[in-house]
Design a protein around this motif. Structure first.
Motif, short mmCIF file in Angstrom:
data_model
loop_
_atom_site.label_atom_id
_atom_site.label_comp_id
_atom_site.label_asym_id
_atom_site.label_seq_id
_atom_site.Cartn_x
_atom_site.Cartn_y
_atom_site.Cartn_z
N VAL A 133 -2.65 10.70 20.33
CA VAL A 133 -1.24 10.71 19.95
C VAL A 133 -0.96 9.44 19.16
O VAL A 133 -1.31 8.33 19.62
CB VAL A 133 -0.34 10.75 21.22
N THR A 134 -0.38 9.59 17.98
CA THR A 134 0.08 8.41 17.24
C THR A 134 1.46 8.71 16.67
O THR A 134 1.63 9.65 15.91
CB THR A 134 -0.87 8.02 16.08
N ASN A 135 2.42 7.96 17.09
CA ASN A 135 3.78 8.11 16.54
C ASN A 135 4.15 6.83 15.82
O ASN A 135 4.23 5.76 16.44
CB ASN A 135 4.78 8.38 17.67
N GLU A 136 4.37 6.94 14.55
CA GLU A 136 4.70 5.76 13.72
C GLU A 136 3.65 4.65 13.88
O GLU A 136 4.01 3.48 13.94
CB GLU A 136 6.10 5.24 14.03
N LEU A 137 2.41 5.02 13.95
CA LEU A 137 1.34 4.01 13.92
C LEU A 137 0.92 3.74 12.48
O LEU A 137 0.87 2.59 12.03
CB LEU A 137 0.12 4.49 14.73
N LEU A 138 0.64 4.81 11.74
CA LEU A 138 0.02 4.62 10.43
C LEU A 138 0.91 3.85 9.46
O LEU A 138 0.41 3.07 8.65
CB LEU A 138 -0.38 5.98 9.81
N ASP A 139 2.23 4.03 9.57
CA ASP A 139 3.12 3.31 8.64
C ASP A 139 3.12 1.81 8.91
O ASP A 139 3.57 1.03 8.09
CB ASP A 139 4.55 3.87 8.71
N ALA A 140 2.61 1.42 10.09
CA ALA A 140 2.61 0.00 10.47
C ALA A 140 1.24 -0.65 10.27
O ALA A 140 1.06 -1.81 10.64
CB ALA A 140 3.05 -0.14 11.93
N LEU A 141 0.29 0.10 9.72
CA LEU A 141 -1.05 -0.47 9.52
C LEU A 141 -1.11 -1.14 8.14
O LEU A 141 -0.52 -0.66 7.17
CB LEU A 141 -2.11 0.63 9.63
N PRO A 142 -1.84 -2.26 8.05
CA PRO A 142 -1.87 -3.02 6.80
C PRO A 142 -2.37 -2.19 5.61
O PRO A 142 -3.28 -1.37 5.75
CB PRO A 142 -2.88 -4.14 7.11
N VAL A 143 -1.74 -2.41 4.47
CA VAL A 143 -2.13 -1.70 3.24
C VAL A 143 -2.53 -2.70 2.16
O VAL A 143 -2.03 -3.83 2.12
CB VAL A 143 -0.97 -0.86 2.64
N ARG A 144 -3.41 -2.23 1.29
CA ARG A 144 -3.66 -2.98 0.06
C ARG A 144 -2.62 -2.54 -0.96
O ARG A 144 -2.26 -1.36 -1.03
CB ARG A 144 -5.07 -2.69 -0.45
N ARG A 145 -2.14 -3.48 -1.76
CA ARG A 145 -1.16 -3.15 -2.79
C ARG A 145 -1.82 -3.46 -4.14
O ARG A 145 -2.28 -4.59 -4.38
CB ARG A 145 0.12 -3.97 -2.64
N LEU A 146 -1.86 -2.45 -5.00
CA LEU A 146 -2.52 -2.60 -6.29
C LEU A 146 -1.49 -2.38 -7.39
O LEU A 146 -0.59 -1.55 -7.23
CB LEU A 146 -3.64 -1.56 -6.42
N ARG A 147 -1.66 -3.10 -8.49
CA ARG A 147 -0.74 -2.93 -9.63
C ARG A 147 -1.56 -2.62 -10.87
O ARG A 147 -2.55 -3.31 -11.15
CB ARG A 147 0.08 -4.20 -9.84
N TRP A 148 -1.17 -1.55 -11.57
CA TRP A 148 -1.84 -1.19 -12.82
C TRP A 148 -1.20 -2.00 -13.94
O TRP A 148 -0.01 -1.88 -14.21
CB TRP A 148 -1.71 0.31 -13.08
N ASP A 149 -2.01 -2.87 -14.60
CA ASP A 149 -1.39 -3.75 -15.61
C ASP A 149 -1.46 -3.16 -17.01
O ASP A 149 -1.16 -3.84 -17.99
CB ASP A 149 -2.00 -5.16 -15.54
N GLY A 150 -1.87 -1.91 -17.10
CA GLY A 150 -1.96 -1.26 -18.42
C GLY A 150 -3.41 -1.06 -18.80
O GLY A 150 -3.74 -0.14 -19.56
N SER A 151 -4.30 -1.92 -18.26
CA SER A 151 -5.72 -1.71 -18.55
C SER A 151 -6.60 -1.75 -17.30
O SER A 151 -7.68 -1.19 -17.28
CB SER A 151 -6.22 -2.71 -19.59
N GLU A 152 -6.12 -2.41 -16.24
CA GLU A 152 -6.90 -2.41 -14.99
C GLU A 152 -5.98 -2.59 -13.79
O GLU A 152 -4.83 -3.01 -13.91
CB GLU A 152 -7.95 -3.53 -15.03
N TRP A 153 -6.56 -2.27 -12.59
CA TRP A 153 -5.82 -2.48 -11.35
C TRP A 153 -5.96 -3.94 -10.94
O TRP A 153 -7.02 -4.54 -11.09
CB TRP A 153 -6.39 -1.59 -10.23
N ARG A 154 -4.86 -4.51 -10.44
CA ARG A 154 -4.86 -5.88 -9.94
C ARG A 154 -4.46 -5.83 -8.46
O ARG A 154 -3.66 -4.98 -8.06
CB ARG A 154 -3.83 -6.72 -10.70
#
Ligand SMILES: C[S@@+](CC[C@H](N)C(=O)[O-])C[C@H]1O[C@@H](n2cnc3c(N)ncnc32)[C@H](O)[C@@H]1O
Length: 379
Positions: free
Chosen positions: A171-192
């Motif tokens: 059972v997991t209720n509102e677990l996944l939304d609280a797990l750390p994420v990587r945040r990537l930004r597309w700068d027009g030619s690559e992910w940062r």
């Protein structure tokens, strides 16, 4: 370390200590990827948001979750768990493993509703896997008190994997939304890689090259320049952990999220949000350790990770639909009959309205090991 803050103002000592940990974890140039930052500010032992003595959950906290709205939510889970147990075989050891139980409200409600249906000598047991030390002990106490009358053993564990393979439910209720994420930004030619920078000038947002490989499904094709995209690598790894240990049974996964297309087109700046005192915000660097941080689950990626790990959907629907399929209407009618007065009945009806219509973006995925899923498709 300093004393506990009041929940709204960071204690200066705690903040200093948290930033010291962050600096120690940062790359030599002071850059710390966002997933590491999120992990620290939410979970660092004795320092992070979930490690504080004050529970963030419920009306007196920063946010409430469905189990806190009304025990009928847990009662519906108990109904579903009964059908899963019947399919596994009631003569077999059956584990109810809740990961991220918070203060234990859901597991306590489940065992209270399930208990009266258990036969003498049953082999149902409960395992609570909670990362936060204070919440773990609150949950253990609460769930043990609820389970005692039905002789359901309850214990805590460090991980879902600790006991090897098992049959039952996760059972997991509102677990996944609280797990750390990587945040990537597309700068027009690559992910940062987005993150924070901790150097002589203090704490600020920053970005660096993507160094670590990005596991799982490919990143969006042809993104618009500037798109910020979150990758829930910890959540996806957790799906593999479930697949590796749940031999027979169902993972009942309840959370809020969107499909990848909806995220990319509707949330080009990402879905990360902060919450404090039931108010949401967006500055993930403000008041470190004093704000909740969470993201929408990317269902498209999560399903792909679960599928690649060997889990298949038994059901995939909104929270309201899942509750309906698990017998919520009958439970509600019964509760109305026993509500004990007009005022209590009004309160009950308001809570039920909230559960059915207030959790709009919530879905329940029921995932089972491939090859066994057919057994669990009854509802
Ligand atoms: C948003 S709260 C939800 C709590 C509870 N499930 C509820 O619905 O009220 C997320 C919970 O997951 C716990 N958590 C986060 N990462 C975890 C992990 N890797 N293992 C176990 N628990 C974790 C947090 O400490 C917190 O109690």
């Amino acid at each position: 370390m300093g004393t506990e803050g009041d929940g709204h103002r960071p204690s200066p000592d705690r903040l200093t200590e948290l930033l010291r940990h962050a600096r120690a974890a940062a790359r030599p140039d002071g850059f710390l990827p966002f997933d590491r930052w999120m992990d620290l500010v939410l979970y660092a032992e004795g320092l992070g948001y979930y490690a504080r003595a004050k529970s963030p959950l419920g009306p007196g906290g920063d946010f409430y979750t469905a189990p806190h709205v009304h025990p009928l939510f847990a009662a519906a889970y108990a109904e579903r768990i009964r059908t899963v147990r019947a399919a596994v075989g009631t003569d077999r050891p059956f584990s109810i493993v809740e990961v991220g139980p918070g203060d234990g409200t859901l597991a306590a409600g489940i065992v209270s509703a399930l208990g009266p249906h258990l036969e003498r000598g049953h082999t149902v047991h409960i395992r609570l896997v909670e990362r936060s030390t204070p919440l773990r002990s609150t949950a253990l106490q609460r769930v043990r008190a609820a389970a005692g009358p039905y002789e359901v053993p309850v214990r805590v564990a460090d991980s879902l994997a600790g006991d090897g393979p098992f049959e039952g439910v996760v059972v997991t209720n509102e677990l996944l939304d609280a797990l750390p994420v990587r945040r990537l930004r597309w700068d027009g030619s690559e992910w940062r890689e987005l993150g924070v920078v901790l150097d002589g000038q203090g704490l600020r947002a920053g970005e660096g090259p993507v160094i670590d490989p990005i596991p799982g499904r490919a990143l969006p094709d042809h993104p618009e320049p500037g798109l910020v995209f979150e990758v829930g690598a910890v959540a996806e790894a957790f799906a593999r952990e479930v697949a590796d240990h749940l031999v027979s049974g169902v993972w009942l996964l309840d959370d809020y999220g969107l499909e990848e297309d909806e995220i990319v087109h509707g949330h080009p700046g990402g879905t990360l949000a902060t919450v404090r005192g039931h108010q949401s915000g967006s500055d993930a660097l403000a008041s470190p350790g004093e704000l909740d941080l969470s993201v929408f689950v990317n269902w498209t990626r999560l399903r792909a990770a679960a599928g690649a790990a060997g889990l298949v959907p038994v059901a995939d629907r909104t929270q309201a639909e899942a509750l309906g399929a698990w017998g919520f209407p009958a439970l509600f009618e019964d509760a109305v009959r026993h509500s004990g007065g007009a005022e209590a009945e009004v309160r009950l009806r308001l809570a039920v309205k909230n559960l059915l219509f207030g959790f709009e973006r919530f879905r329940v995925l029921e995932l089972a090991p491939a090859g066994t899923a057919g057994r669990f498709r009854a509802t």
